[in-house]
Structure formats: structure tokens, C-alpha cells
Motif scaffolding. Sequence first.
Motif, PDB file in Angstrom:
ATOM      1  N   ALA A   1      28.877  -2.197  -0.314  1.00  0.00           N
ATOM      2  CA  ALA A   1      29.606  -2.947   0.706  1.00  0.00           C
ATOM      3  C   ALA A   1      29.427  -2.295   2.072  1.00  0.00           C
ATOM      4  CB  ALA A   1      31.089  -3.017   0.341  1.00  0.00           C
ATOM      5  N   LYS A   2      29.501  -0.962   2.099  1.00  0.00           N
ATOM      6  CA  LYS A   2      29.283  -0.262   3.361  1.00  0.00           C
ATOM      7  C   LYS A   2      27.856  -0.469   3.857  1.00  0.00           C
ATOM      8  CE  LYS A   2      32.650   3.437   3.794  1.00  0.00           C
ATOM      9  NZ  LYS A   2      32.804   4.855   4.161  1.00  0.00           N
ATOM     10  N   LEU A   3      26.893  -0.361   2.940  1.00  0.00           N
ATOM     11  CA  LEU A   3      25.493  -0.545   3.308  1.00  0.00           C
ATOM     12  C   LEU A   3      25.265  -1.934   3.881  1.00  0.00           C
ATOM     13  CD1 LEU A   3      22.573   0.380   3.376  1.00  0.00           C
ATOM     14  CD2 LEU A   3      22.338  -0.334   0.997  1.00  0.00           C
TER      15      LEU A   3
ATOM     16  N   ILE B   1      35.016   0.777   7.968  1.00  0.00           N
ATOM     17  CA  ILE B   1      35.703   2.039   7.675  1.00  0.00           C
ATOM     18  C   ILE B   1      36.544   1.929   6.406  1.00  0.00           C
ATOM     19  CG2 ILE B   1      37.248   3.810   8.592  1.00  0.00           C
ATOM     20  CD1 ILE B   1      34.646   3.423  10.172  1.00  0.00           C
ATOM     21  N   THR B   2      37.407   0.908   6.324  1.00  0.00           N
ATOM     22  CA  THR B   2      38.322   0.801   5.188  1.00  0.00           C
ATOM     23  C   THR B   2      37.770  -0.044   4.045  1.00  0.00           C
ATOM     24  OG1 THR B   2      39.395  -1.201   6.055  1.00  0.00           O
ATOM     25  CG2 THR B   2      40.258   0.940   6.792  1.00  0.00           C
ATOM     26  N   LEU B   3      36.733  -0.824   4.311  1.00  0.00           N
ATOM     27  CA  LEU B   3      36.131  -1.760   3.359  1.00  0.00           C
ATOM     28  C   LEU B   3      37.077  -2.900   2.979  1.00  0.00           C
ATOM     29  CD1 LEU B   3      34.070   0.487   0.928  1.00  0.00           C
ATOM     30  CD2 LEU B   3      33.370  -0.600   3.044  1.00  0.00           C
ATOM     31  N   ALA B   4      38.162  -3.065   3.726  1.00  0.00           N
ATOM     32  CA  ALA B   4      39.058  -4.190   3.507  1.00  0.00           C
ATOM     33  C   ALA B   4      38.465  -5.435   4.155  1.00  0.00           C
ATOM     34  CB  ALA B   4      40.433  -3.890   4.109  1.00  0.00           C
ATOM     35  N   ASP B   5      38.887  -6.621   3.668  1.00  0.00           N
ATOM     36  CA  ASP B   5      38.457  -7.860   4.312  1.00  0.00           C
ATOM     37  C   ASP B   5      38.878  -7.839   5.779  1.00  0.00           C
ATOM     38  OD1 ASP B   5      37.378  -8.866   1.991  1.00  0.00           O
ATOM     39  OD2 ASP B   5      39.146 -10.028   1.445  1.00  0.00           O
ATOM     40  N   LEU B   6      38.055  -8.447   6.625  1.00  0.00           N
ATOM     41  CA  LEU B   6      38.322  -8.450   8.061  1.00  0.00           C
ATOM     42  C   LEU B   6      38.142  -9.857   8.608  1.00  0.00           C
ATOM     43  CD1 LEU B   6      38.933  -6.723  10.603  1.00  0.00           C
ATOM     44  CD2 LEU B   6      36.460  -6.428  10.854  1.00  0.00           C
TER      45      LEU B   6
ATOM     46  N   ASP C   1      31.842  -7.749  31.504  1.00  0.00           N
ATOM     47  CA  ASP C   1      32.317  -9.086  31.163  1.00  0.00           C
ATOM     48  C   ASP C   1      31.707  -9.637  29.875  1.00  0.00           C
ATOM     49  OD1 ASP C   1      33.961  -9.237  33.431  1.00  0.00           O
ATOM     50  OD2 ASP C   1      32.279  -9.880  34.680  1.00  0.00           O
ATOM     51  N   THR C   2      30.776  -8.897  29.295  1.00  0.00           N
ATOM     52  CA  THR C   2      30.170  -9.325  28.031  1.00  0.00           C
ATOM     53  C   THR C   2      30.874  -8.620  26.876  1.00  0.00           C
ATOM     54  OG1 THR C   2      28.008  -9.780  29.016  1.00  0.00           O
ATOM     55  CG2 THR C   2      28.065  -9.370  26.647  1.00  0.00           C
ATOM     56  N   TRP C   3      31.579  -9.419  26.068  1.00  0.00           N
ATOM     57  CA  TRP C   3      32.346  -8.871  24.949  1.00  0.00           C
ATOM     58  C   TRP C   3      31.607  -9.096  23.640  1.00  0.00           C
ATOM     59  CZ3 TRP C   3      36.744  -6.040  25.595  1.00  0.00           C
ATOM     60  CH2 TRP C   3      37.339  -6.077  26.866  1.00  0.00           C
ATOM     61  N   VAL C   4      31.718  -8.114  22.751  1.00  0.00           N
ATOM     62  CA  VAL C   4      31.034  -8.144  21.461  1.00  0.00           C
ATOM     63  C   VAL C   4      32.040  -7.757  20.376  1.00  0.00           C
ATOM     64  CG1 VAL C   4      29.109  -7.233  20.111  1.00  0.00           C
ATOM     65  CG2 VAL C   4      28.894  -7.441  22.597  1.00  0.00           C
ATOM     66  N   ILE C   5      31.872  -8.340  19.200  1.00  0.00           N
ATOM     67  CA  ILE C   5      32.749  -7.995  18.068  1.00  0.00           C
ATOM     68  C   ILE C   5      32.246  -6.744  17.352  1.00  0.00           C
ATOM     69  CG2 ILE C   5      33.251  -8.693  15.688  1.00  0.00           C
ATOM     70  CD1 ILE C   5      34.179 -11.268  16.571  1.00  0.00           C
ATOM     71  N   ALA C   6      33.167  -5.834  17.076  1.00  0.00           N
ATOM     72  CA  ALA C   6      32.885  -4.673  16.231  1.00  0.00           C
ATOM     73  C   ALA C   6      33.473  -4.938  14.851  1.00  0.00           C
ATOM     74  CB  ALA C   6      33.493  -3.411  16.829  1.00  0.00           C
ATOM     75  N   GLN C   7      32.765  -4.537  13.813  1.00  0.00           N
ATOM     76  CA  GLN C   7      33.235  -4.772  12.445  1.00  0.00           C
ATOM     77  C   GLN C   7      34.238  -3.681  12.063  1.00  0.00           C
ATOM     78  OE1 GLN C   7      32.292  -7.294  10.487  1.00  0.00           O
ATOM     79  NE2 GLN C   7      30.357  -8.070  11.279  1.00  0.00           N
ATOM     80  N   ILE C   8      35.357  -3.662  12.791  1.00  0.00           N
ATOM     81  CA  ILE C   8      36.358  -2.633  12.551  1.00  0.00           C
ATOM     82  C   ILE C   8      37.739  -3.204  12.893  1.00  0.00           C
ATOM     83  CG2 ILE C   8      36.070  -1.657  14.872  1.00  0.00           C
ATOM     84  CD1 ILE C   8      36.663   1.105  13.687  1.00  0.00           C
ATOM     85  N   SER C   9      38.723  -2.871  12.085  1.00  0.00           N
ATOM     86  CA  SER C   9      40.081  -3.363  12.297  1.00  0.00           C
ATOM     87  C   SER C   9      40.846  -2.435  13.228  1.00  0.00           C
ATOM     88  CB  SER C   9      40.815  -3.456  10.962  1.00  0.00           C
ATOM     89  OG  SER C   9      40.999  -2.150  10.414  1.00  0.00           O
ATOM     90  N   ARG C  10      42.009  -2.902  13.685  1.00  0.00           N
ATOM     91  CA  ARG C  10      42.859  -2.091  14.564  1.00  0.00           C
ATOM     92  C   ARG C  10      43.294  -0.816  13.842  1.00  0.00           C
ATOM     93  NH1 ARG C  10      46.235  -3.363  19.048  1.00  0.00           N
ATOM     94  NH2 ARG C  10      46.996  -1.389  19.862  1.00  0.00           N
ATOM     95  N   GLU C  11      43.706  -0.961  12.590  1.00  0.00           N
ATOM     96  CA  GLU C  11      44.138   0.193  11.797  1.00  0.00           C
ATOM     97  C   GLU C  11      43.035   1.235  11.672  1.00  0.00           C
ATOM     98  OE1 GLU C  11      45.499   1.197   7.180  1.00  0.00           O
ATOM     99  OE2 GLU C  11      44.868  -0.827   7.758  1.00  0.00           O
TER     100      GLU C  11
END
Length: 541
Positions: A41-43, A375-380, A395-405
Motif C-alpha cells: 500500500a505504501k509502495l 504515513i498512516t495508511l488509512a483511507d484518505l 497561487d498554484t495548489w497541489v494535493i498531498a497524499q497526507i492527512s491532517r493527523e
Amino acid sequence: FHCSDISMGTGASAGLAAGIAASSDDQLSALLKDVTPRCRAKLKEALQMAATLSVGDSAATVAELKLEINGSTFQYISERPLELERLGIYADVFPGCVGADKVVAVLAEGGGGKKEFTALVKGSAASLVKGTCAVTLTDLLPSEAIEYTFAEAPGKWAIAQISRQALDIMMKSKFGMWRDMLLKGECEAQLRRMLQAGVVSAIYDDVIFPTPEEYRHHFKVKCEKTGRIVNIPHAVASLRVWNANELKYDEIDPVLEGAPSEADKETWWTSFLSKLKNQRGADYIEDLLANEPEDDEPATKVAELKLEVDAGVFTLVSERPLELERVRIYTAQFPACVGADQVVAVIGERNGEKKEFTAAVKGSSALLVKSTCVITLADLLPSEAIEYSFSEDPDTWVIAQISREALESYRKSKFELWKELLMKGECEAQLRRMLQAGVVTSVYDDIVFPTPEEYRHHFRVKCEKTGRMINIPHPVNALRVWNAKDLKYDEIDPALEGAPSEAEKETWWADFINSLKEQRGDEYIEDLLANEPAEDEQQIC
């Protein structure tokens, strides 16, 4: 090989790359066989983020590009427009191809023979397109990447981030892994679906050969014990690779090492089932073979979707078209949004808690868009993923695959990691660039917050000892996350724990430089601070 290596930033990723580079084919084969679902999953997430466009030095014309791959330089021979079929295939994996004025196939020659590079022409600049092999972590030319199809759509080819050499390594282990899933697997839903599908004799891998969204539901089940979604092996129908010398595709046999031939399949399967019944119980196996899996056909509209995240099911409250700005941001990260007739924000409620799900509607089907926190491997959910921007383009925003927690726990360590790079790092080019950049006080990570291609060369250097490309910490400028309740973004402080405040920066940096001089030598540090980076430090691979 530890799964934490995949997502924990520059140092860990470099360690993973070094380990893979030093491994033999047999060692890599054994590594792949032992990879756990958690590591896979991390890979998968690391690969999804690594699959963005990688470019070489910019040049005014294609002929002026430095044609370099994995430390070897090739001489330009000729160029031609890339075939339209291949352009369509490449655009799915390399988004930069979509907005290019021209995509060019560049033939070049070097010590390793002839190779076909791929170049993009945008306005008055040209740049190279490269990927990364998911197994060896070496640079990969699009022309040398394996292409594959599935039986459900045999005319639809896709690129796999894997080289021919790495494919041969995978071929050695995957049949044994499939057998082990049946002999030792604990997810009954997965076991039932695999038994009813029969013997798998062709290459499969849900990370390297991912199943398209439109029929993905046929190849995943929910584990009754854990509540997690588990993949069913989905064998490819065909493989091919481009032949740059003859300007045509060469077919590749997808059959796994150790798998029975087509003529022997029936006999082999009968014998294997007998062994399986002896090991796991005849009644149990017969029951799995006889009973149909639960109906999991895709929803035809948003209201029919099962709003589920981390095994919790939410009840639909409302839906609305997703804001256009957010559609553009999500489309760059989530392929399911590309080409959708509509992207919808769906509010769901469970035990008084509300969440915003994202749905993509295509034709007569609707599907949820979800990811996994690296990081947590939880659903996001996309609405809960952190968004970031850099100072070069605020002004260019991008999504990171990481939650607030995960972000909160992640930034506790990054300042210390930055200091250790300066105190203990062995790459002089990296040390010079970091010293001249000054103190880094905001969160950074080349995997979680990757630098865009257009200024990536400012944050990469070539290590003088190894010849490998090394990343320079590139702090984000700003962070934010969507507030589903108020329908607006909330700003997040990007400052690292332990880093000096803006007012304390100058004093802290002076003290740190003194400590660094004591540890690594006064003259050495002064020399690095005074001298400009060498020309070869500014080249990207």
C-alpha cells in the motif's frame, strides 16, 4: 527492505534506492515475494506520486537537449513527431504531454547502443520526459517502459512503470505468490473470488499493472475480518515494448515462470485443488467454489454509492457540483476525475460526524474517489487531504497524499532530519546548496510535497561520489485543508517543530554555523558557503 523506507522522505528513500541498486536479481525476486500488503500500500502511494512528469534540462531546441539516462550520455541522431497512438498512451502517465505544443521521439546513440528519448516542446523550450522503474528505482525512458492490456479491453494499452529487466525479475516470483495466497490467505472473500476465477498464469500486480476504474470493482473485495479492501490478482492479457530500431512494438510473453501451459492448465488446477482441500479442508473449499460472491456492481448514480471510509459507512445527506478550482486540483492527482462528466461533492453523516466525499460521474456509472495517507495508511478522502503551494508559484495548489493527523506527527521530525543532513551528510554538492539556502523552517519532503518540474532543477544536485541525483529540501510556502462545514479552506501553519521563529532565524543560523564549523572544520564550511555550485550540480537527470 522496510515499508517505512518508501514514504518517510529523502533519507529513507535514498536508502531504499541504494539497497535495491545493490541487490541481485534473485534478491529482488525474493524481496517482491515477501512484500506485505501494508508495504504494498505504501509502495502504491509512493509510485502514484512518483509517476508525475520528470524532465531533463530545458533547451531552446530538441537537438540541444542533454540526452542522459542513469549516468550515461547519448548523442543526438534524429527526431520525429511521436506517433499519435503512443502520444495518447503516454499522456495518461505523463501529464505534461497534454499541454505540449509537440511531443517528439528523439533517437540517440551511446555506449549502450541506440535509445529513443521522448521530448516535450512548449513555446520556446524543450525538455525530456522520464519515469522511474517501480522495481529497480532507476530512470526509465517512456519508450523502454512495458505496456499492457487486460482482457476486458484488449485494444486499450497503458504504460507500466517497469523496465524489461525488472519485469523478468517479477516473472520469477508472482506465480509462487499467487499459490501462497490460496494456500495461506486469511481473507475468505478473496479466497472465494480467486478459486472461482481459476489458475492465474500471466503476470499481475495491482501496483504496477493497476486495474482501470471501470472494472476495478470485479477485482477487489472487503475482508470480513479486517474490513479492509483486498485486491484480487488481475492478470494482464498482453505485454509489449517499443522497438526503437524497427519503429514497431515487440510482443512480450506474459506467462509467469512456473505456471502451467495452456494445455496443462486443467490437469494442474485439478491437482492443485486436491492439495488445497487436503490442507484447508474439502468441505471448506467446496463451499467457496459453490457460493457466488456478494453483488458489488458499480453504482449508476451518486445516491446509490456506498459512502465508506476506513470501514465506517456514512449516510448521504446532500450533494453538489464540486467547485471548479477544486476540480482542477483534484484532476491533477486523481485519474478518476479526468474525463468525468461531473465531479460531485457528497456530504455523508455517521453518528453525528459529517464528511465530504468526492464522486466522479462518467456516463451511466458513479464511483467514489479515495486515496491512502502515505504515513498512516488509512483511507484518505480528497477533501481531507492537505493542499500545499511553493513560494515560486504561491497561487498554484497541489494535493498531498497526507492527512491532517499525519502531518502533525510528521513535522515533529523533519527539522531534526534537516539538521542531520548538514551535520552528517556526505554529498558535498547537497551540503553546499543547503548551506547557501539557509535555515529551513517549514515542512518539506520530496515525496509527500514533490517539487514541480519547472523549477525542480533548483532542488536537485548530482552527488560527486556516487553520480546519483540527490534532492535538496524544498520547504512549502503554505498549507491548507478544506473545511466541509463552512465550505472554505482553513490555513495550516507549515512551521516545523523545533525550528526558530522568523525573528530568531538570523541568530539561530549564526549559532548553528559555528557548531557546524566545530564539527566539520571551519575552512571546509567557509569554502562551501563562499563558492558557487559547480555546473554539474545544476543538472537534473
